[in-house]
Design an enzyme around this catalytic site. Sequence first.
Site, PDB file in Angstrom:
ATOM      1  N   ASP A 278      44.947  28.454  34.143  1.00 14.83           N
ATOM      2  CA  ASP A 278      44.593  29.749  34.717  1.00 14.83           C
ATOM      3  C   ASP A 278      44.129  29.574  36.170  1.00 14.83           C
ATOM      4  O   ASP A 278      43.530  28.564  36.533  1.00 14.83           O
ATOM      5  CB  ASP A 278      43.480  30.379  33.875  1.00 14.83           C
ATOM      6  CG  ASP A 278      43.155  31.791  34.296  1.00 14.83           C
ATOM      7  OD1 ASP A 278      44.081  32.619  34.317  1.00 14.83           O
ATOM      8  OD2 ASP A 278      41.983  32.063  34.603  1.00 14.83           O
ATOM      9  N   GLU A 325      49.545  29.206  36.286  1.00 16.29           N
ATOM     10  CA  GLU A 325      49.354  30.651  36.493  1.00 16.29           C
ATOM     11  C   GLU A 325      49.203  30.861  37.994  1.00 16.29           C
ATOM     12  O   GLU A 325      48.134  30.689  38.559  1.00 16.29           O
ATOM     13  CB  GLU A 325      48.114  31.126  35.730  1.00 16.29           C
ATOM     14  CG  GLU A 325      47.932  32.642  35.755  1.00 16.29           C
ATOM     15  CD  GLU A 325      47.103  33.116  36.929  1.00 16.29           C
ATOM     16  OE1 GLU A 325      47.685  33.750  37.841  1.00 16.29           O
ATOM     17  OE2 GLU A 325      45.894  32.859  36.950  1.00 16.29           O
ATOM     18  N   ASP A 378      46.001  40.599  31.267  1.00 15.93           N
ATOM     19  CA  ASP A 378      45.241  41.398  32.230  1.00 15.93           C
ATOM     20  C   ASP A 378      45.994  42.648  32.694  1.00 15.93           C
ATOM     21  O   ASP A 378      45.438  43.448  33.452  1.00 15.93           O
ATOM     22  CB  ASP A 378      44.891  40.559  33.468  1.00 15.93           C
ATOM     23  CG  ASP A 378      43.761  39.578  33.211  1.00 15.93           C
ATOM     24  OD1 ASP A 378      42.939  39.836  32.314  1.00 15.93           O
ATOM     25  OD2 ASP A 378      43.701  38.558  33.910  1.00 15.93           O
TER      26      ASP A 378
END
Length: 489
Positions: A278, A325, A378
């Site tokens: 992430d 990511e 998200d």
Amino acid sequence: MHVSSLPNRYGIGSFGAECFRFIDYLSRAGAKYWQVLPLSQTGFGNSPYQSPAAGSLNPYFISLDTLCEEGLLTKEECAAQETPLSLVDYGKLYFERYPLLRKAFSRFNRPAAFARFVKSGVFADYAMFMAIKSVRNGASFDVWERPLKFRDPAALAQFAAENEEEILFWQFLQYEAAAQWKKVKSYAREKGIKIIGDIPIYTAYDSLEVWRNPELFKLDGELRATMVAGVPPDYFSESGQLWGNPVFDYARHEADGFRWWTERVKAALENYDYLRIDHFRGLDRYYEIPAGSPDAKNGRWVDVPHDKLFAALFEKVDKRRIIAEDLGILDDGVYELLEKTGFPGMSVLSFAFNGDKANKYLPENIEKNSVCYTGTHDNDTLRSLLEHMSAWDKNNFVVGVKNSLHAFRLNRKAVSDEDLARAVVELGFACKADVFVLPMQDAAYLGGEYRMNEPATDKAQNWSVRIGEENFTFAVAKRLKTLAERHAR
């Protein structure tokens, strides 16, 4: 599809029968991967990205039915935990689930395998950290007595002697969770399903990681953060985003050969087949803000010694098992780092159709070494995104999808939102990306009430969404398998 969202009778998805049913469903749908959010224990705010122990497994994911089969709980005790399928009620779980797990522990006969698990020391510091927090009603480590706060060996030994059963309880939770997850992963392998996990680059402040290794973070002499993480002001937020996580002192990481990083990633890859890192851009440069700032305006960018970090990492792990990511506002440094590492990045179709033919997320612009998504945890669901678009944005979206589809099945002048969503899904199957990941919400064409997280908000829905069994239909699985076969996925 996160484990917490799977349907069962007990208020939150678990490593029980619902995981096995979902793997069967994936197999019927022709899928080869299952992507989850971090499986670590959640803390305040319930986010899997803010864990009190990043390397742990969430005790809430321990299957009550499995504990019942093991003779640690009764059917009546499990039945008392049944709740209608709705948003996860983390407050209720906290006050009811842990007492039940303690009851299971009181009946645990502590076999030799458990003794070996404890002796391995893998979760020794975790059990100590959580036990101290527990007997202090969850107090943050920075307000503990100084000897415990600063890990004085004599104080820790005394605490361990006085709280042996409490420490073993936390060991038991990880032992049970690990055993159950191992069976899930083994079953997935039998069905030809590989699991993609997720690792946040930052840790929570009140966490095992900071307490155990304070020298690796930018803290003062009282172990308070001096700098915290965030992102600067941009088009979406004029004050930036102030996340508040402590940032790393990379000089100290470099001094010991990035041991913390390599051990952390190596351990994560034991739980997953592949791992998404992430906020990958934070491993090229990260944005730090003085602790106590009201917003993120007065921060600065700091370079990471990434070449040395990844050289150390690649000595320990297979780089082919990592996904970056790489979303957000990127610069040349991030693109260069992606090229150096060879990691596939992410392409998100929800961001593609804005009228810009150079948009890198357009299906025709997606490269092979990437992972394509309709959206992430998200983002809003595809259905809700389309329902709430302005007429201008909707027109751009429709035109863009039609242009990308070429000879596919969207040639009518008037198309419904569901037709459009299905077309976007097909574009994901058809693009060049090595892997296409479809959120279950978009597979089943679910609305915004099923959105997993809306960043920078504290909505009750965040991280709490459950998806009922009625959405795992044969028709959806058949459609997905047809698309997989049509596009040789």
